[in-house]
Design an enzyme around this catalytic site. Structure first.
Site, PDB file in Angstrom:
ATOM      1  N   ASP A  35      15.006 -58.410  39.984  1.00  0.00           N
ATOM      2  CA  ASP A  35      16.118 -57.260  39.990  1.00  0.00           C
ATOM      3  C   ASP A  35      14.864 -55.997  40.585  1.00  0.00           C
ATOM      4  O   ASP A  35      13.579 -56.423  40.315  1.00  0.00           O
ATOM      5  CB  ASP A  35      16.046 -56.876  38.814  1.00  0.00           C
ATOM      6  CG  ASP A  35      17.577 -57.399  38.367  1.00  0.00           C
ATOM      7  OD1 ASP A  35      17.845 -57.135  37.300  1.00  0.00           O
ATOM      8  OD2 ASP A  35      18.276 -58.057  39.024  1.00  0.00           O
ATOM      9  N   LYS A  68      19.423 -53.982  41.891  1.00  0.00           N
ATOM     10  CA  LYS A  68      20.451 -53.181  41.962  1.00  0.00           C
ATOM     11  C   LYS A  68      20.090 -51.915  41.292  1.00  0.00           C
ATOM     12  O   LYS A  68      19.193 -51.810  40.462  1.00  0.00           O
ATOM     13  CB  LYS A  68      21.145 -53.779  40.642  1.00  0.00           C
ATOM     14  CG  LYS A  68      22.236 -55.113  40.942  1.00  0.00           C
ATOM     15  CD  LYS A  68      23.030 -55.326  39.978  1.00  0.00           C
ATOM     16  CE  LYS A  68      22.367 -56.292  39.022  1.00  0.00           C
ATOM     17  NZ  LYS A  68      22.689 -57.373  37.978  1.00  0.00           N
ATOM     18  N   MET A  97      20.904 -46.790  30.570  1.00  0.00           N
ATOM     19  CA  MET A  97      21.290 -46.218  31.670  1.00  0.00           C
ATOM     20  C   MET A  97      22.138 -44.996  31.355  1.00  0.00           C
ATOM     21  O   MET A  97      23.385 -44.599  31.780  1.00  0.00           O
ATOM     22  CB  MET A  97      22.496 -47.158  32.151  1.00  0.00           C
ATOM     23  CG  MET A  97      22.075 -48.560  32.658  1.00  0.00           C
ATOM     24  SD  MET A  97      23.206 -49.914  33.011  1.00  0.00           S
ATOM     25  CE  MET A  97      23.462 -50.226  31.525  1.00  0.00           C
TER      26      MET A  97
HETATM   27  N1  SAH Z   1      18.567 -55.886  30.545  1.00  0.00           N
HETATM   28  C1  SAH Z   1      17.714 -54.743  30.542  1.00  0.00           C
HETATM   29  C2  SAH Z   1      18.511 -53.583  30.310  1.00  0.00           C
HETATM   30  C3  SAH Z   1      19.052 -53.507  31.809  1.00  0.00           C
HETATM   31  S1  SAH Z   1      20.140 -52.038  31.930  1.00  0.00           S
HETATM   32  C4  SAH Z   1      17.119 -54.757  28.943  1.00  0.00           C
HETATM   33  O1  SAH Z   1      17.365 -55.639  27.989  1.00  0.00           O
HETATM   34  O2  SAH Z   1      16.302 -53.946  28.852  1.00  0.00           O
HETATM   35  C5  SAH Z   1      18.740 -50.791  32.827  1.00  0.00           C
HETATM   36  C6  SAH Z   1      18.577 -49.823  31.807  1.00  0.00           C
HETATM   37  O3  SAH Z   1      17.785 -50.271  30.931  1.00  0.00           O
HETATM   38  C7  SAH Z   1      17.834 -48.605  32.407  1.00  0.00           C
HETATM   39  O4  SAH Z   1      18.709 -47.727  32.947  1.00  0.00           O
HETATM   40  C8  SAH Z   1      17.157 -48.167  31.217  1.00  0.00           C
HETATM   41  O5  SAH Z   1      18.009 -47.236  30.642  1.00  0.00           O
HETATM   42  C9  SAH Z   1      16.616 -49.245  30.370  1.00  0.00           C
HETATM   43  N2  SAH Z   1      15.424 -49.728  30.748  1.00  0.00           N
HETATM   44  C10 SAH Z   1      14.902 -50.908  31.277  1.00  0.00           C
HETATM   45  N3  SAH Z   1      13.451 -50.958  31.313  1.00  0.00           N
HETATM   46  C11 SAH Z   1      13.167 -49.844  30.940  1.00  0.00           C
HETATM   47  C12 SAH Z   1      11.833 -49.393  30.570  1.00  0.00           C
HETATM   48  N4  SAH Z   1      10.665 -49.936  31.079  1.00  0.00           N
HETATM   49  N5  SAH Z   1      11.516 -47.751  30.251  1.00  0.00           N
HETATM   50  C13 SAH Z   1      12.556 -47.287  29.893  1.00  0.00           C
HETATM   51  N6  SAH Z   1      14.003 -47.730  30.137  1.00  0.00           N
HETATM   52  C14 SAH Z   1      14.011 -48.789  30.586  1.00  0.00           C
END
Ligand code: SAH
Length: 462
Positions: A247, A269, A382
């Protein structure tokens, strides 16, 4: 080489331990693990040690005597009396019995290594007493390389060893056979806890009836960004897979840890700007697996938290393709930890909710009444695009406008930026500081704790 490593069979053999304190206890634990019968000599013996001695062993509550050496296979001197330790060592060596004096290499004829125990697989590391801390660090590295279930794998091999030996009298052939078992899907099956299946596969392999290998899919959480936050299992599968589908959220230093010669496919994505539609990703996974490949589906954070991991493996399940899921540290845990914001706290938040700020149909229709209750922390994934709307709704449904809130951009990475404010001014902060994705939004009283608990320095703090 100052010492030759040999492994000592101690089952039901008598071992003398002189000393009854903490140090003696530590050694006695190892000896008991190896099945030794303990003879402990000391005026005072700790309770835990007495338990280890059990019914088979003996405790002699007095000073050491030469006759204590009678009939023992190994001697440990673990008292805090240096002269006594030296005496025990001299007596032992005069009788040709191996002796270890704790923390006194010069008095030892045998030394204890640092141990990685995956019985029956055991790794021993020593620095010959010159740098025990270094030996321990090496041991820690090995611990992280060798999956905890290696012992089970060795157990499985033991079960089949004689048959394989008969089947392949040639040692070279046998070696290839076992290498294949230990590095392929059979081993992975064991590591994933599918012991019966692994055994059946091994059975089939021996019978020469191994079906055309069907690939496997590893759905792996890569964590929030810092490569150090990967799990051991994630790293192992990353170094094994033939194809990697990843991703946008997976940080480049993490991709770098994948097997060098693996095929890398970017299926990143971006919200509403999908490089590949989800169903095509699902098809790709199925296609590669059917070609017999080991496919790594690498996802940011945890695959089961807003990661569509469920959708992807539903398709695999429908096609009968084997898969396993490896959890990762989700953005909420990673960002909260690296921003110094505990998600729960007995004084401020008794629960925490992970909420998506972006629903499948593009709307943001959430149970605002529930989310506005106090005493809970909200974490929005998100949430950047809909941030003004989210803050407005929470205030409208009763959450105080002054509720502390934070934005964590690229949490856990060197580029981490954290901004704190309130529900009222959070959208303004986004504009002011040009905050962009990926950003996590944390709402609740716990955000205040950052003032005291911030510890990680990213690019820019506020
Ligand atoms: N599966 C992932 C989430 C995917 S949705 C998890 O468990 O973390 C994607 C969202 O995750 C982004 O829009 C943001 O809000 C958050 N996100 C993921 N990695 C991040 C990071 N390093 N710092 C801040 N937000 C993060």
């Amino acid at each position: 080489m100052d010492f030759l490593p040999l492994f000592h069979k101690l089952q039901d053999r008598r071992v003398l331990v002189v000393g009854g304190g903490e140090v003696a206890l530590r050694k006695a634990r190892l000896l008991a693990d190896a099945g030794a019968v303990l003879r402990v000599v000391a005026p005072v013996v700790r309770d835990e040690l007495i338990v280890l001695i059990g019914e088979k062993g003996e405790q002699l509550l007095r000073g050491y005597q030469l006759s204590d050496l009678d009939g023992v296979a190994l001697i440990i001197a673990a008292t805090d009396d240096e002269a006594l330790n030296a005496q025990v060592s001299a007596d032992a060596q005069a009788r040709g019995i191996p002796v270890n004096v704790v923390d006194a290499p010069a008095l030892c004829s045998v030394i204890f290594p640092a141990i990685v125990d995956r019985s029956p697989l055991v790794v021993a590391v020593t620095s010959g007493g010159d740098a025990p801390v270094l030996a321990r660090l090496v041991r820690a590295k090995i611990e992280s390389w060798i999956p905890a279930s290696y012992g089970q794998l060795a157990g499985l091999a033991k079960k089949f060893r004689a048959r394989v030996r008969t089947l392949f009298p040639d040692v070279q052939q046998r070696r290839v056979f076992w290498e294949d078992v230990f590095q392929g899907p059979i081993a992975e099956g064991v590591f994933a806890g599918k012991l019966n299946e692994a055994e059946q596969q091994l059975e089939a392999k021996i019978a020469g009836a191994a079906p055309q290998a069907l690939g496997e899919v590893y759905l792996v959480g890569a964590g929030p960004g810092d490569p150090d936050l990967l799990t051991f299992r994630a790293l192992r599968l990353m170094q094994q897979a033939d194809v990697v589908l990843y991703d946008r959220l997976v940080a480049p230093p993490i991709i770098e840890l994948c097997r060098r010669d693996a095929e890398r496919v970017y299926v990143g994505k971006q919200r509403a700007a999908h490089t590949l539609p989800q169903d095509q990703i699902n098809h790709l996974l199925v296609k590669y697996a059917k070609e017999g490949k080991r496919v790594l589906r690498l996802k940011g954070g945890d695959p089961f938290i807003f990661g569509r991991g469920g959708e992807e493996i539903e398709e695999l399940a429908a096609h009968g393709i084997p898969f396993q899921v490896v959890p990762g540290i989700t953005a909420a845990s990673g960002c909260a930890a690296y921003a110094g914001i505990p998600l729960t706290h007995r004084d401020h938040a008794q629960s925490v909710r992970f909420v998506t700020g972006h629903l499948k149909d593009g709307s943001c229709d959430l149970p605002w009444g529930e989310l506005s209750a106090s005493g809970q922390t909200l974490v929005f994934y998100m949430g950047l695009t809909g941030l003004s709307f989210i803050c407005e709704q929470l205030i409208r449904h009763g959450r105080a406008a002054a509720t502390p809130a934070a934005l964590v951009q690229q949490g856990t990475t060197q580029n981490q930026r954290v901004f704190t404010g309130t529900l009222e001014n959070l959208p303004q902060l986004v504009a002011e500081h040009e905050v962009h994705a990926p950003t996590l939004v944390i709402v609740g009283e716990v955000v205040k704790l950052r003032e005291k608990l911030a510890w990680f320095e990213g690019a820019q703090q506020s």
